[in-house]
Design an enzyme around this catalytic site. Sequence first.
Site, PDB file in Angstrom:
ATOM      1  N   PHE A  97     -18.950  20.502 -10.827  1.00 18.68           N
ATOM      2  CA  PHE A  97     -19.875  20.990 -11.692  1.00 18.68           C
ATOM      3  C   PHE A  97     -19.220  19.829 -12.741  1.00 18.68           C
ATOM      4  CE2 PHE A  97     -19.431  25.921 -10.629  1.00 18.68           C
ATOM      5  CZ  PHE A  97     -19.847  25.384  -9.202  1.00 18.68           C
ATOM      6  N   PRO A  98     -20.042  18.710 -12.015  1.00 14.45           N
ATOM      7  CA  PRO A  98     -19.629  17.784 -13.522  1.00 14.45           C
ATOM      8  C   PRO A  98     -21.233  17.534 -14.733  1.00 14.45           C
ATOM      9  CG  PRO A  98     -20.746  16.398 -11.571  1.00 14.45           C
ATOM     10  CD  PRO A  98     -20.555  17.828 -10.939  1.00 14.45           C
ATOM     11  N   TYR A 128     -23.197  25.244   2.936  1.00 14.56           N
ATOM     12  CA  TYR A 128     -23.902  24.926   2.430  1.00 14.56           C
ATOM     13  C   TYR A 128     -25.154  25.966   3.124  1.00 14.56           C
ATOM     14  CZ  TYR A 128     -20.771  23.349  -1.332  1.00 14.56           C
ATOM     15  OH  TYR A 128     -19.390  22.452  -2.215  1.00 14.56           O
ATOM     16  N   PRO A 181     -25.916  24.007 -16.882  1.00 14.01           N
ATOM     17  CA  PRO A 181     -25.547  23.066 -17.648  1.00 14.01           C
ATOM     18  C   PRO A 181     -25.036  22.995 -18.734  1.00 14.01           C
ATOM     19  CG  PRO A 181     -28.534  23.832 -17.270  1.00 14.01           C
ATOM     20  CD  PRO A 181     -27.179  25.213 -17.036  1.00 14.01           C
ATOM     21  N   GLY A 191     -22.755  22.019 -12.981  1.00 11.32           N
ATOM     22  CA  GLY A 191     -23.330  23.333 -12.374  1.00 11.32           C
ATOM     23  C   GLY A 191     -24.471  24.180 -12.552  1.00 11.32           C
ATOM     24  N   PHE A 192     -23.780  25.378 -12.081  1.00  9.10           N
ATOM     25  CA  PHE A 192     -25.294  26.397 -12.385  1.00  9.10           C
ATOM     26  C   PHE A 192     -25.697  26.550 -13.676  1.00  9.10           C
ATOM     27  CE2 PHE A 192     -23.590  27.707  -8.182  1.00  9.10           C
ATOM     28  CZ  PHE A 192     -25.139  26.833  -7.544  1.00  9.10           C
TER      29      PHE A 192
HETATM   30  N1  LIG Z   1     -15.101  22.323  -3.762  1.00 14.52           N
HETATM   31  C1  LIG Z   1     -16.076  22.731  -4.384  1.00 14.52           C
HETATM   32  O1  LIG Z   1     -15.285  24.433  -4.497  1.00 14.52           O
HETATM   33  C2  LIG Z   1     -16.951  23.210  -4.554  1.00 14.52           C
HETATM   34  C3  LIG Z   1     -17.754  23.894  -5.965  1.00 14.52           C
HETATM   35  C4  LIG Z   1     -19.074  23.216  -6.023  1.00 14.52           C
HETATM   36  C5  LIG Z   1     -19.504  22.234  -6.211  1.00 14.52           C
HETATM   37  N2  LIG Z   1     -18.909  20.911  -5.193  1.00 14.52           N
HETATM   38  C6  LIG Z   1     -19.619  20.109  -4.635  1.00 14.52           C
HETATM   39  O2  LIG Z   1     -19.640  19.613  -6.208  1.00 14.52           O
HETATM   40  C7  LIG Z   1     -21.152  18.878  -5.955  1.00 14.52           C
HETATM   41  C8  LIG Z   1     -21.948  19.160  -7.054  1.00 14.52           C
HETATM   42  O3  LIG Z   1     -21.688  19.950  -8.391  1.00 14.52           O
HETATM   43  P1  LIG Z   1     -23.299  20.695  -8.363  1.00 14.52           P
HETATM   44  O4  LIG Z   1     -24.320  20.264  -8.111  1.00 14.52           O
HETATM   45  O5  LIG Z   1     -23.125  22.441  -8.376  1.00 14.52           O
HETATM   46  O6  LIG Z   1     -23.264  20.799 -10.570  1.00 14.52           O
HETATM   47  P2  LIG Z   1     -23.602  19.132 -11.002  1.00 14.52           P
HETATM   48  O7  LIG Z   1     -23.258  18.428 -10.904  1.00 14.52           O
HETATM   49  O8  LIG Z   1     -22.819  19.461 -11.871  1.00 14.52           O
HETATM   50  O9  LIG Z   1     -24.716  20.311 -11.451  1.00 14.52           O
HETATM   51  C9  LIG Z   1     -25.657  19.968 -10.763  1.00 14.52           C
HETATM   52  C10 LIG Z   1     -27.524  20.949 -11.707  1.00 14.52           C
HETATM   53  O10 LIG Z   1     -27.739  19.623 -12.327  1.00 14.52           O
HETATM   54  C11 LIG Z   1     -29.019  19.093 -11.963  1.00 14.52           C
HETATM   55  N3  LIG Z   1     -29.196  18.108 -12.557  1.00 14.52           N
HETATM   56  C12 LIG Z   1     -28.908  16.817 -12.163  1.00 14.52           C
HETATM   57  N4  LIG Z   1     -29.351  15.927 -12.029  1.00 14.52           N
HETATM   58  C13 LIG Z   1     -30.178  16.186 -13.649  1.00 14.52           C
HETATM   59  C14 LIG Z   1     -30.729  15.299 -14.361  1.00 14.52           C
HETATM   60  N5  LIG Z   1     -30.639  14.029 -14.542  1.00 14.52           N
HETATM   61  N6  LIG Z   1     -31.817  16.300 -14.621  1.00 14.52           N
HETATM   62  C15 LIG Z   1     -32.028  17.838 -14.657  1.00 14.52           C
HETATM   63  N7  LIG Z   1     -31.807  18.390 -14.408  1.00 14.52           N
HETATM   64  C16 LIG Z   1     -30.431  17.449 -12.900  1.00 14.52           C
HETATM   65  C17 LIG Z   1     -29.524  19.971 -10.507  1.00 14.52           C
HETATM   66  O11 LIG Z   1     -30.452  20.448 -10.802  1.00 14.52           O
HETATM   67  P3  LIG Z   1     -31.856  19.616  -9.229  1.00 14.52           P
HETATM   68  O12 LIG Z   1     -31.336  19.868  -8.158  1.00 14.52           O
HETATM   69  O13 LIG Z   1     -33.257  19.580 -10.221  1.00 14.52           O
HETATM   70  O14 LIG Z   1     -32.045  18.230 -10.008  1.00 14.52           O
HETATM   71  C18 LIG Z   1     -28.616  21.089 -10.912  1.00 14.52           C
HETATM   72  O15 LIG Z   1     -29.100  21.939 -11.422  1.00 14.52           O
HETATM   73  C19 LIG Z   1     -22.104  20.345  -5.036  1.00 14.52           C
HETATM   74  O16 LIG Z   1     -23.352  19.217  -4.627  1.00 14.52           O
HETATM   75  C20 LIG Z   1     -20.598  20.234  -3.957  1.00 14.52           C
HETATM   76  O17 LIG Z   1     -21.201  19.222  -2.893  1.00 14.52           O
HETATM   77  C21 LIG Z   1     -17.610  21.634  -4.776  1.00 14.52           C
END
Ligand SMILES: NC(=O)c1ccc[n+]([C@@H]2O[C@H](COP(=O)([O-])OP(=O)(O)OC[C@H]3O[C@@H](n4cnc5c(N)ncnc54)[C@H](OP(=O)(O)O)[C@@H]3O)[C@@H](O)[C@H]2O)c1
Length: 290
Positions: free
Chosen positions: A215-216, A66, A222, A219-220
């Site tokens: 991506f709970p 990252y 919503p 992810g990218f």
């Molecule tokens: N193993 C793998 O292959 C893999 C792949 C992808 C991700 N991951 C892990 O999974 C974690 C979670 O995935 P992710 O961060 O990609 O996706 P996510 O948790 O599904 O969503 C993150 C997105 O939601 C937004 N968000 C979060 N809380 C919010 C709120 N209260 N109001 C409005 N927007 C909100 C964030 O924007 P803001 O920043 O503006 O809040 C960000 O754009 C990652 O951080 C990473 O550690 C692992």
Amino acid sequence: MNAPTTSLPGGTWTLGDATVTRFGYGAMQLAGPWVMGPPADHDGALAVLHEAVASGITHIDTSDAYGPRVTNELIREALHPYPESLFIATKVGAVRDAQGGWPTARRPQDLREQVHDNLRSLGVETLDLVNMRMGDAEGPKPGSLAEAFGTLADLQREGLIRHLGVSNATTEQVAEARGIAPIVCVQNMYNLAHRHDDDLIDRLAADGIAYVPFFPLGGFTPLQSDVLSKVAARLRATPMSVALAWLLRRSPNILLIPGTSSAAHLKENIVGAGLSLSDEDMADLETIGR
Ligand SMILES: NC(=O)c1ccc[n+]([C@@H]2O[C@H](COP(=O)([O-])OP(=O)(O)OC[C@H]3O[C@@H](n4cnc5c(N)ncnc54)[C@H](OP(=O)(O)O)[C@@H]3O)[C@@H](O)[C@H]2O)c1
């Protein structure tokens, strides 16, 4: 390394020899756009990490890929020396190219390098958890993980890794890994709208293995669903809160690692995940992704 009690929604879960809060934090969003380079707001990124620990979160998910190195270095800057209770999970199996791509790198020497990169950038002598990331950006792909996962098992025996997991893996790969060395978690894409792993989650729960959906919140992109919006409106809550609360209720072995670059969003998500869902809400939400 213990966090026996917590006021965070979902309580705690035992990962190997550690107890972690089921509400964790995913650090990927702390890097620059498309997970490349530094954040626009360095101090803001440090503030998110401070907020995570101050709120009682003891599980942070990251990767040296990252940025690359950016989120690990932010974690180190903000939190090192780490609290005894903090459990940092990382992953190997891909690196970054100059265009921001994620080329796979799973030969034994690649994996050894990535483990040492993570040790260095996090500033630790042993990594709490390393997930062997399989597949590619489009998702899991079939094929043996024996050589790659076997390398991580060697590194575990050498004392560089405490616990092992697999990520972006097929059900067959999860079973293959478990035949090589014990795993404490599977980290795959899963949320209200992507429920391919429903059976796997239930089987892992029966075996006491955590399932950590990435991506709970979509992810990218919503999560968007009329049913989700309807349930959220009925509860006077945001769709994100409902999505997180649903995951916590879906199965006791699900650990949350929602990502955010905003301390305010992190606080909102903690409150949101504690939302109480009725059986009617659960039944409505069950129709999504089916
Ligand atoms: N193993 C793998 O292959 C893999 C792949 C992808 C991700 N991951 C892990 O999974 C974690 C979670 O995935 P992710 O961060 O990609 O996706 P996510 O948790 O599904 O969503 C993150 C997105 O939601 C937004 N968000 C979060 N809380 C919010 C709120 N209260 N109001 C409005 N927007 C909100 C964030 O924007 P803001 O920043 O503006 O809040 C960000 O754009 C990652 O951080 C990473 O550690 C692992």
